[in-house]
Design a protein around this motif. Structure first.
Motif, PDB file in Angstrom:
ATOM      1  N   MET A   1       0.817  -1.196   0.000  1.00 27.63           N
ATOM      2  CA  MET A   1       0.000   0.000   0.000  1.00 27.63           C
ATOM      3  C   MET A   1       0.860   1.260   0.000  1.00 27.63           C
ATOM      4  O   MET A   1       0.471   2.239  -0.624  1.00 27.63           O
ATOM      5  CB  MET A   1      -0.928  -0.001   1.211  1.00 27.63           C
ATOM      6  N   GLU A  26     -14.068  -5.098   2.836  1.00 29.38           N
ATOM      7  CA  GLU A  26     -12.717  -4.563   2.622  1.00 29.38           C
ATOM      8  C   GLU A  26     -12.320  -4.620   1.144  1.00 29.38           C
ATOM      9  O   GLU A  26     -11.758  -3.667   0.603  1.00 29.38           O
ATOM     10  CB  GLU A  26     -11.711  -5.329   3.479  1.00 29.38           C
ATOM     11  N   THR A  27     -12.612  -5.725   0.484  1.00 28.47           N
ATOM     12  CA  THR A  27     -12.288  -5.854  -0.940  1.00 28.47           C
ATOM     13  C   THR A  27     -13.039  -4.808  -1.757  1.00 28.47           C
ATOM     14  O   THR A  27     -12.476  -4.162  -2.633  1.00 28.47           O
ATOM     15  CB  THR A  27     -12.622  -7.273  -1.436  1.00 28.47           C
ATOM     16  N   TYR A  30     -11.466  -1.365  -1.465  1.00 30.21           N
ATOM     17  CA  TYR A  30     -10.293  -1.174  -2.327  1.00 30.21           C
ATOM     18  C   TYR A  30     -10.699  -0.937  -3.773  1.00 30.21           C
ATOM     19  O   TYR A  30     -10.163  -0.053  -4.444  1.00 30.21           O
ATOM     20  CB  TYR A  30      -9.347  -2.377  -2.237  1.00 30.21           C
ATOM     21  N   VAL A  34     -10.295   3.009  -2.775  1.00 32.97           N
ATOM     22  CA  VAL A  34      -8.844   3.170  -2.632  1.00 32.97           C
ATOM     23  C   VAL A  34      -8.149   3.213  -3.991  1.00 32.97           C
ATOM     24  O   VAL A  34      -7.424   4.174  -4.293  1.00 32.97           O
ATOM     25  CB  VAL A  34      -8.245   2.047  -1.749  1.00 32.97           C
ATOM     26  N   PHE A  35      -8.347   2.187  -4.809  1.00 31.56           N
ATOM     27  CA  PHE A  35      -7.657   2.157  -6.106  1.00 31.56           C
ATOM     28  C   PHE A  35      -8.030   3.352  -6.985  1.00 31.56           C
ATOM     29  O   PHE A  35      -7.133   4.001  -7.544  1.00 31.56           O
ATOM     30  CB  PHE A  35      -7.897   0.834  -6.826  1.00 31.56           C
TER      31      PHE A  35
END
Length: 80
Positions: A1, A26-27, A30, A34-35
């Protein structure tokens, strides 16, 4: 990360979605937050997910796969 936040990585490639994570929430975080925030492309080869292509890895498909991966992980852990 750390390499992602430092701008050193712009693409994450995994065999399948379960390699990113086994927890549904959580997946999803992301993939959806996040991504994209860091401009990171995500590719899951066997699941045919590539965030660079519209329609690839639509929310429903990704959600179902995440739920299945999480259920499998918990089931396997119970037998260990």
């Amino acid at each position: 990360m750390q390499d992602i936040t430092d701008g050193k990585i712009n693409c994450v490639i995994v065999k399948d979605l379960s390699r990113l994570g086994r927890e549904y929430i959580e997946t999803g975080r992301y993939l959806r937050r996040v991504f994209p925030t860091y401009g990171v492309r995500f590719i899951a080869i066997t699941d045919n997910i590539d965030t660079a292509h519209e329609g690839s890895g639509d929310d429903l498909t990704v959600s179902v796969k995440n739920i299945m991966n999480e259920a499998y992980h918990h089931s396997a852990a119970e037998h260990d």
